[in-house]
Design a protein around this motif. Structure first.
Motif, short mmCIF file in Angstrom:
data_model
loop_
_atom_site.label_atom_id
_atom_site.label_comp_id
_atom_site.label_asym_id
_atom_site.label_seq_id
_atom_site.Cartn_x
_atom_site.Cartn_y
_atom_site.Cartn_z
N PRO A 150 0.80 -1.40 0.09
CA PRO A 150 0.17 0.05 0.17
C PRO A 150 0.67 1.22 0.48
O PRO A 150 0.34 2.32 -0.37
CB PRO A 150 -1.05 -0.30 1.09
CG PRO A 150 -0.03 -1.34 1.75
CD PRO A 150 0.34 -1.92 1.92
N ILE A 151 2.07 1.48 0.73
CA ILE A 151 3.14 1.87 0.48
C ILE A 151 3.65 2.86 -0.55
O ILE A 151 4.39 3.37 -1.35
CB ILE A 151 3.78 2.18 1.83
CG1 ILE A 151 4.18 3.88 1.95
CG2 ILE A 151 4.86 1.20 1.66
CD1 ILE A 151 5.17 3.95 3.49
N GLY A 152 3.32 1.68 -1.90
CA GLY A 152 3.68 1.75 -2.99
C GLY A 152 5.48 1.83 -2.81
O GLY A 152 6.11 1.38 -2.65
N ASN A 153 5.57 3.50 -3.48
CA ASN A 153 7.34 2.93 -4.40
C ASN A 153 7.95 4.25 -2.96
O ASN A 153 8.53 4.46 -2.59
CB ASN A 153 7.41 4.30 -5.70
CG ASN A 153 6.46 5.47 -5.10
OD1 ASN A 153 5.80 5.66 -4.11
ND2 ASN A 153 6.55 6.11 -6.20
N GLY A 154 6.92 4.28 -1.39
CA GLY A 154 7.60 4.83 -0.37
C GLY A 154 7.05 6.33 -0.07
O GLY A 154 6.89 6.45 0.77
N ASN A 155 5.67 6.97 -0.83
CA ASN A 155 5.18 8.06 -0.75
C ASN A 155 3.77 7.80 0.44
O ASN A 155 3.16 8.48 -0.44
CB ASN A 155 5.06 8.57 -2.16
CG ASN A 155 6.40 9.42 -2.84
OD1 ASN A 155 7.27 9.50 -1.91
ND2 ASN A 155 6.55 9.00 -4.47
N GLY A 156 3.20 6.61 0.14
CA GLY A 156 2.04 5.98 0.25
C GLY A 156 1.72 6.81 1.95
O GLY A 156 2.58 7.52 2.63
N ASP A 157 0.37 6.00 2.54
CA ASP A 157 0.09 6.64 3.98
C ASP A 157 1.15 5.56 5.30
O ASP A 157 1.16 3.97 4.88
CB ASP A 157 -1.24 5.47 3.81
CG ASP A 157 -1.95 5.63 5.49
OD1 ASP A 157 -0.90 6.82 5.96
OD2 ASP A 157 -3.21 4.94 6.03
N ARG A 158 2.03 6.62 6.40
CA ARG A 158 2.87 5.77 6.66
C ARG A 158 1.53 5.61 8.58
O ARG A 158 2.46 4.87 9.56
CB ARG A 158 3.67 6.96 7.01
CG ARG A 158 5.05 6.76 6.38
CD ARG A 158 5.66 7.77 6.46
NE ARG A 158 6.69 7.24 7.77
CZ ARG A 158 7.19 8.23 8.93
NH1 ARG A 158 7.84 9.25 8.28
NH2 ARG A 158 7.86 7.55 9.37
N ARG A 159 0.72 6.61 8.10
CA ARG A 159 -0.27 5.52 9.47
C ARG A 159 -0.94 5.05 9.66
O ARG A 159 -1.42 4.18 10.77
CB ARG A 159 -0.95 6.84 9.89
CG ARG A 159 -0.31 8.52 10.04
CD ARG A 159 0.33 8.40 11.65
NE ARG A 159 -0.08 8.14 11.93
CZ ARG A 159 -0.76 8.78 12.94
NH1 ARG A 159 -0.59 10.19 12.51
NH2 ARG A 159 -1.35 8.05 14.30
N HIS A 160 -0.70 3.60 8.98
CA HIS A 160 -1.54 2.14 8.74
C HIS A 160 -0.90 0.73 8.58
O HIS A 160 0.35 2.06 6.93
CB HIS A 160 -2.81 2.12 7.53
CG HIS A 160 -3.92 3.21 8.36
ND1 HIS A 160 -3.82 4.38 8.32
CD2 HIS A 160 -4.92 2.92 9.45
CE1 HIS A 160 -5.10 4.96 8.85
NE2 HIS A 160 -5.29 3.93 9.54
N VAL A 161 -0.35 -0.01 8.92
CA VAL A 161 0.29 -0.74 8.41
C VAL A 161 -0.38 -2.13 8.65
O VAL A 161 -1.44 -2.19 8.90
CB VAL A 161 1.43 -1.42 8.76
CG1 VAL A 161 3.03 -0.62 8.70
CG2 VAL A 161 1.49 -1.72 10.30
N ALA A 162 0.06 -3.26 7.70
CA ALA A 162 -0.66 -4.76 7.54
C ALA A 162 0.40 -5.93 7.92
O ALA A 162 0.69 -5.36 6.77
CB ALA A 162 -1.49 -4.65 6.52
N TYR A 163 0.48 -6.84 9.22
CA TYR A 163 1.17 -7.63 9.71
C TYR A 163 -0.57 -8.25 10.26
O TYR A 163 -0.60 -7.76 10.48
CB TYR A 163 1.94 -7.47 10.30
CG TYR A 163 3.07 -5.97 10.05
CD1 TYR A 163 3.47 -5.38 9.29
CD2 TYR A 163 2.84 -5.33 11.35
CE1 TYR A 163 3.97 -4.15 9.46
CE2 TYR A 163 3.71 -4.02 11.18
CZ TYR A 163 4.35 -3.06 10.02
OH TYR A 163 5.67 -1.91 9.32
N ASN A 164 0.09 -9.83 9.98
CA ASN A 164 -0.04 -11.01 10.20
C ASN A 164 0.54 -11.37 11.48
O ASN A 164 0.22 -12.31 12.76
CB ASN A 164 -0.31 -12.21 9.52
CG ASN A 164 1.18 -12.71 8.74
OD1 ASN A 164 2.22 -11.82 8.64
ND2 ASN A 164 1.11 -13.89 9.32
N VAL A 165 1.38 -10.60 12.08
CA VAL A 165 2.98 -10.79 13.34
C VAL A 165 2.67 -9.69 14.13
O VAL A 165 3.63 -8.74 13.07
CB VAL A 165 3.43 -11.58 13.24
CG1 VAL A 165 4.71 -11.64 14.23
CG2 VAL A 165 3.11 -13.12 12.51
#
Length: 763
Positions: free
Chosen positions: A283-298
């Motif tokens: 979702p952050i693509g080339n590094g310029n995307g949303d930094r307030r959300h991540v998606a981890y399974n751990v």
């Protein structure tokens, strides 16, 4: 476009250099032109030579930052000090655990539990070998001293590139103390304080200091709604000083720390927003995307606990002083990570999650006998003993997916280090202007390890239990030994380190010195054991000691009645058997390996200046320029001779100012600092991939503090990272291959803009 950017950066660097040179040549007539109200800079006293001496009279490159400056600048942890030091960096991707220090191109990109940094870390003269001790918060400090260059004599324990020495405020027989409270962005809360004074008249004094800090998450894990990057950090220091006799004193200190939270967020970055080898689009693509959300399974929980006790004894024996420093410290670190930083159980050919547990106990003893320093011939001689025991357990796993794609392995080891050293240093004053200084240190170090790596077969489904890292949770899956040292493997190394420093006083306020010194970092073991069948990659191996020889010329000066200080040095390093981690990619899998680079070199020049322009205005600046190069480095059958060192910017600089003015019976302090870092590459074997490079950037901070009449109460406000600069502190190719569109880069970033308020009380 890149040439234009590089040209602009060079112009900025030249402008900074011009400013420094201009400050260094301000004529004495300035003082006569309306500046008679200006005050002199404080005289700084340091202990870099294991004696109390004026900073400007020590023939070495040393930077000292006072405890007051640390507090005024809102520096939080040990790594933050580096921005005030020419050619120094403090990197950290694990919240406040395991920082990585670099000075003049020398440092470590290693993150294993047995990593030993070539930048020595000392607190109140006690050396700390393992980096789990080194990420502590800064509170109630007298000052920090940073020694640049190899310290092969007085600070010779694994200090190839320099040393950080953190000095706490000591007990006195006068009652004093403070309390400080802060609140800021992301739920930041700080409460700290200290109190000290006489406990028994003329005999016993004490000091107690505590620090508590918490912060909410920098991002939210969208798979479960939990914070990532939050922490709670408590530290305490309790000291006693006993004047047993007029010639004998004893100091006892207890240090505690408890850090609990999560690692700073890592972000999945894919080239141009394209899918990686698994079809995942970050979702952050080339590094310029949303930094307030991540998606981890751990999740990324992290915990660090340390306790330490040290005893310092000083005897005055006629014209000699005998010092004994005894310390015992214990630390524990525990953490879990999502190795691919995606919501899926990815990492083809390797592992998708990791678990890490580390426990370290170290004991050290130093004896020193010193002559009086005011003699023509002065000397220090001593002995040093060190032992540590390091227990490590690391699990990597991919627990879901079809049979045959699952994997599980763990590496467990106990490593211990025994080190003994004899050292001596002397200075002989030939005449009032010329002095010869030199020293030697003999070190004998023995490192032993007992290591086993086990793997689980995928003949049965692997359960995803809460404690999935434990072999007991594997259910029907069977484990087998992949590699074992079959008991303790032991290696010993010895080294004769030295330094030689002639100095010549050009005038009472100008010192010229030439320094030749050597540094030594003990041998170690590669514990990146990855059972994936790639010959010669990530296998157990012995890593040779690294050695460095330095050639340096330095100049120190003060001008305008101590209102202007200007110091500079130029140096060349010859580096042999440099220890470093090389991140190699074979097929679609990622393999880090601790190994030796045959040879390398560093050339550099640096400047430091402070100028008390008026009684109200103080200016400061530093600038460094480095050229690093591997002369011998072979990895994966390919030579990387000519490549620059990873994590080392070519140019760094700092510009800062403090302006203090009277307001309503009190005083208002306005401060700013702006630091510049040129381009950095994070991969030793790739200095062109833009996704594993951080382009040049500036970081700025602003602060305002008003001290009420009476100088007991101060209220303040601050902004760190004023422009909310997004800058990488790590980026590594996780999955790749020949197709330039399918790379996947877990990427860490520095902290965003933080705005806060503070209240300080003195008593």
């Amino acid at each position: 476009m890149h040439h234009v950017k590089r040209f602009k950066r060079q112009r900025i660097a030249l402008a900074v250099a011009g400013t420094l040179i201009g400050l260094g040549s301000i004529p004495a007539a300035w003082a006569a032109d309306g500046e008679a109200d200006s005050a002199a800079l404080d005289t700084v006293v340091i202990t870099a030579t294991k004696r109390s001496e004026k900073l400007q009279e020590v023939p070495a490159a040393v930077t000292a930052i006072s405890g007051a400056d640390i507090q005024d600048a809102e520096l939080r942890t040990t790594k933050d000090v580096a921005k005030f030091v020419p050619a120094a960096q403090g990197w950290n991707t694990e919240s406040r655990a395991r920082p990585r220090f670099f000075i003049r191109g020398v440092g470590s990109n290693e993150a294993t539990n047995n990593a030993v940094n070539p930048i020595g870390f000392y607190s109140d003269q006690v050396y700390y070998n393992n980096n789990l001790f080194q990420g502590a918060p800064l509170y109630d400090l007298q000052q920090v001293e940073v020694l640049r260059g190899p310290q092969g004599t007085l600070w010779g324990k694994n200090t190839t590139g320099g040393a950080f020495h953190f000095i706490s405020k000591k007990p006195t027989f006068n009652t004093d103390g403070y309390a400080r409270f802060e609140a800021g962005s992301y739920g930041t809360r700080v409460a700290e304080g200290a109190i000290g004074g006489e406990l028994k008249e003329g005999v016993l004094a004490g000091r107690a200091a505590v620090h508590y800090e918490e912060r909410g998450g920098l991002a939210t894990n969208t798979t479960n709604g939990r914070d990532v990057g939050d922490f709670r950090d408590f530290a305490g220091r309790f000291q006693l000083l006993a004047l047993v006799t007029p010639d004998f004193d004893a100091s006892l200190a207890l240090n505690l720390r408890n850090l609990e939270g999560t690692q700073n967020p890592w972000y999945s970055v894919t080239r141009n927003g394209a899918a990686d080898l698994n079809g995942y689009v970050a979702p952050i693509g080339n590094g310029n995307g949303d930094r307030r959300h991540v998606a981890y399974n751990v999740d990324l929980p992290l915990r660090v606990e340390t306790q330490g006790l040290n005893l310092t004894l000083n005897w005055a024996l006629g014209g000699l002083t005998l010092t004994s420093i005894t310390a015992v410290d214990h630390g524990r670190r525990w953490g879990v990570a999502d190795s691919d930083y995606t919501p899926y159980e990815y990492r083809t050919g390797s592992n998708a999650r990791s678990y890490n547990r580390n426990s370290v106990t170290q004991e050290s003893q130093e004896f020193r006998l010193a002559s009086r320093k005011d003699q023509d011939l002065s000397w220090i001689a001593g002995a040093y003993f060190f032992h540590d025991k390091n227990d490590s357990f690391t699990t990597n796993a991919k627990l879901t997916g079809t049979t045959g794609t699952q994997s599980y392995n763990y590496t467990a080891y106990t490593q211990d280090t025994r080190s003994t050293a004899l050292f001596g240093s002397a200075g002989y004053r030939v005449n009032e202007r010329f002095k010869l200084n030199g020293g030697v240190r003999y070190t004998r170090e023995t490192v032993g390890i007992d290591l086993t790596t086990r793997i689980a077969s995928s003949g049965a489904a692997f359960p995803v239990a809460a404690d999935w890292w434990s072999p007991d949770s594997l259910g029907a899956a069977t484990t087998s030994t992949y590699y074992s040292t079959n008991g303790r493997v032991e290696n010993s190394w010895s080294n004769l380190g030295y330094d030689f420093t002639p100095e010549y006083r050009l005038a009472t306020n100008q010192l010229l010195y030439v320094r030749h010194a050597s540094g030594f970092r003990s041998g170690n073991y590669n514990t990146y054991i990855t059972p994936n069948g790639v010959p010669g990659v990530s296998q157990f191996s012995v890593v040779k000691p690294e050695k460095l020889k330095s050639y340096e010329v330095g100049y120190k000066s003060s001008w305008l009645d101590q209102r202007l200080i200007f110091n500079t040095s130029a140096f060349h390093y010859d580096y042999k058997d440099m220890q470093l981690v090389v991140n190699q990619v074979f097929g679609s899998a990622f393999y880090p390996t601790l190994m030796n680079a045959g040879a390398g070199e560093v050339d550099g020049i640096e400047f430091e200046t402070q100028f008390q322009a008026t009684s109200a205005l103080k200016l400061r600046a530093n600038l460094s320029s480095l050229r690093t190069k591997f002369n011998e480095l072979t990895a994966g059958g390919k030579s990387y001779a000519g490549f620059n060192f990873a994590r080392v910017p070519r140019v760094t600089s700092l510009l800062g100012a403090d302006y203090r003015l009277p307001v309503a019976g009190g005083s208002l302090l306005l401060s700013t600092d702006w630091s510049y870092t040129s381009q950095v590459n994070f991969n030793v074997t790739d200095n062109t991939d833009p996704y594993a490079i951080q382009e040049a950037f500036w970081l700025g901070s602003l602060r305002a503090a008003y001290t009420l009449p009476g100088s007991k109460v101060t209220v303040g406000a601050y902004v760190n990272n004023v422009t909310d600069q997004r800058y990488k502190n790590q980026a590594m190719l996780y999955q790749g291959g020949t197709n330039a569109t399918n790379g996947h880069y877990p990427t860490g970033y520095g902290e965003p803009r933080i705005v806060g308020l503070s209240l300080s009380l003195k008593y």
